[in-house]
Write a protein that holds these residues in place. Structure first.
Motif, PDB file in Angstrom:
ATOM      1  N   HIS A  80       5.756  -7.666   3.752  1.00  0.00           N
ATOM      2  CA  HIS A  80       5.202  -8.534   4.802  1.00  0.00           C
ATOM      3  C   HIS A  80       6.137  -9.694   5.133  1.00  0.00           C
ATOM      4  O   HIS A  80       6.829 -10.221   4.266  1.00  0.00           O
ATOM      5  N   ASP A 229       8.477 -14.681  -1.285  1.00  0.00           N
ATOM      6  CA  ASP A 229       7.307 -13.816  -1.078  1.00  0.00           C
ATOM      7  C   ASP A 229       7.008 -13.844   0.413  1.00  0.00           C
ATOM      8  O   ASP A 229       6.485 -14.830   0.905  1.00  0.00           O
ATOM      9  N   ASP A 230       7.369 -12.858   1.253  1.00  0.00           N
ATOM     10  CA  ASP A 230       7.796 -11.586   0.744  1.00  0.00           C
ATOM     11  C   ASP A 230       9.116 -11.176   1.395  1.00  0.00           C
ATOM     12  O   ASP A 230       9.447 -10.006   1.470  1.00  0.00           O
ATOM     13  N   GLU A 259      -0.341 -10.798   6.141  1.00  0.00           N
ATOM     14  CA  GLU A 259      -0.803 -10.421   4.796  1.00  0.00           C
ATOM     15  C   GLU A 259      -1.462 -11.608   4.120  1.00  0.00           C
ATOM     16  O   GLU A 259      -2.435 -11.457   3.368  1.00  0.00           O
ATOM     17  N   GLU A 260      -0.951 -12.802   4.398  1.00  0.00           N
ATOM     18  CA  GLU A 260      -1.456 -13.999   3.713  1.00  0.00           C
ATOM     19  C   GLU A 260      -2.854 -14.408   4.169  1.00  0.00           C
ATOM     20  O   GLU A 260      -3.478 -15.265   3.561  1.00  0.00           O
ATOM     21  N   ASP A 302       5.673  -6.105  -2.664  1.00  0.00           N
ATOM     22  CA  ASP A 302       5.265  -7.505  -2.502  1.00  0.00           C
ATOM     23  C   ASP A 302       5.485  -8.180  -3.858  1.00  0.00           C
ATOM     24  O   ASP A 302       5.159  -7.597  -4.895  1.00  0.00           O
TER      25      ASP A 302
HETATM   26 ZN    ZN Z   1       3.212 -11.451  -0.741  1.00  0.00          ZN
END
Ligand code: ZN
Length: 432
Positions: A80, A229-230, A259-260, A302
């Motif tokens: 991501h 990340d990431d 994604e977060e 991830d």
């Molecule tokens: Zn992540």
């Protein structure tokens, strides 16, 4: 070990303050490597041996290659491009105490708030701009030290070292300037874009930390930067994808947004994006999607938690990931990570043959832990899947730390994976 990988990684991260920028940089890289961009609204005619990529929302991207012969399935890696940050509200300026101008922000994802304080920050994102009767999307980056979120001095809050609570509506507003700056934020954005202020119709703007990445430690064994990340996985999966040799399956690189915040957007792993791209690819190549999926494999990449030097008690008693010790395979009984015996064995064997070390991560049985892309993607595209990552400290800090050797391990594993052959047999699977 190629010492340039860390330099290249840090320069990619620094040029990618938001998912929009990461996606644009990946698209430019793919174009330089001979990939053609496809548009979702167009008809697709794909050729054997062809190299393609598709973007959605300017913040998610899927790249793939069509094998020369009849292909058996898809070999996919997903990472991501977004990271926790603060989104600037449209009505941004907050005149304060007749003395200051702060910016009105809200949290994007779950960050370590304290790490965002007392360090130079800036603003990047995209804007919708009126241009010749059209609305066009433009990326922007105010590429200078611009903002800072100041801590309260210890003399005023003696409790600050005893477990401080951060209220995002009060504590996390960045200082932008003195009282006269109140009118100038929108002008700054318009000037950065090179347009008139009234032509900026709407924005998606985020704060980002300005502290540059660095390699450090007694033997240069650690790497620190914002957004590891990431973007560390995005970078490594992309390099492995580009270096991999043609195999019998179609290699697919997926970079998702959001994604977060749970992946549930049109450009997130919870959307139809991957399924749409695979279905159209199979159709254009005269292949049955369901048969292709039965011969496909997904690696969800991830970052993972390294054992913390000051708090080893947060790690599991047996599986204690260490930086610079290779790829972490992540397990969770409740399937927040998709890894199972079949996918773990297939992926670990692939790494062993590529001489890439692997290790394991599980949460302590009394800690819930996080979740990631794998189980969200496989709810849409149901294939064998493993969750992996690189070990890091201070996940979701404004300045994260990882192992200086691990990026190359993931590049090598990705290269081996994308060039491998996925074999499904009656009693198991392998990546040969
Ligand atoms: Zn992540």
């Amino acid at each position: 070990m190629d010492p340039n990988w860390n330099e290249q990684l840090l320069s990619f991260i620094s040029a990618s303050p938001t998912a929009f920028h990461a996606c644009r940089n990946l698209a430019q890289r793919l174009e330089r490597e001979g990939y053609t961009e496809l548009k979702e609204q167009d008809a697709w005619t794909l050729s054997p041996g062809g190299r393609y990529f598709v973007r959605r929302n300017g913040s998610a991207l899927i790249a793939f290659r069509i094998p020369k012969g009849e292909f058996k399935g898809f070999l996919m890696m997903a990472a991501h491009a977004d990271s926790p940050s603060f989104k600037i509200k449209e009505h941004a300026a907050v005149p304060t105490s007749g003395m200051y101008t702060r910016l009105n922000v809200e949290k994007y994802g779950g960050m370590l708030c304290a790490s965002w304080m007392d360090r130079p920050l800036s603003v990047a994102g995209r804007a919708a701009v009126r241009e010749n009767g059209r609305i066009v999307m433009r990326l922007l980056n105010v590429d200078r030290d611009l903002l800072l979120i100041p801590h309260v001095a210890i003399h005023m809050d003696r409790s600050v070292n005893d477990g401080k609570k951060f209220d995002p509506n009060t504590d996390m507003l960045p200082l932008f300037g003195d009282a006269e700056a109140a009118e100038s934020f929108d002008t700054l954005i318009a000037e950065t874009l090179g347009v008139n202020r009234e032509d900026v119709l709407a924005t998606d703007l985020f704060l980002y930390p300005r502290t540059p990445g660095t390699v450090w430690g007694a033997k240069g064994e650690y790497l620190s930067s914002p957004r590891l990340d990431d973007l560390q996985c995005v970078f490594a999966c992309t390099e492995g994808f580009l270096r991999s040799e043609a195999g019998e399956s179609a290699p697919v690189l997926c970079v998702f947004d959001n994604e977060e915040v749970g992946s549930g957007t049109k450009q997130g792993a919870g959307s139809s994006f991957l399924e749409d791209v695979l279905a159209r690819t199979a159709e254009s190549c005269g292949r049955d999607l369901r048969r292709c999926l039965a011969g496909s494999f997904l690696v969800s990449a991830d970052n993972a938690h390294a054992l913390h030097p000051n708090h080893p008690e947060y790690a599991d008693r047996n599986d204690r990931p260490e930086m610079n010790k290779g790829i972490v395979i992540k397990y969770n009984a409740n399937q927040r990570y998709t890894t199972d015996a079949v996918s773990a064995a297939a992926f670990a064997e692939l790494c062993r043959r590529a001489e890439v070390p692997t290790q394991r991560f599980t949460n302590r049985a009394d800690l819930p832990g996080g979740s990631t892309l794998g189980n969200i993607s496989t709810a849409h595209v149901s294939v064998d899947s493993v969750d992996i990552g690189l070990a890091q400290l201070a996940m979701h800090s404004a300045y994260e730390t990882a192992g200086a050797k691990d990026t190359e391990y993931l590049i090598r594993a990705a290269e081996a994976f994308f060039g491998s052959r996925f074999v499904r047999e009656e009693d198991g699977v392998s990546l040969l």
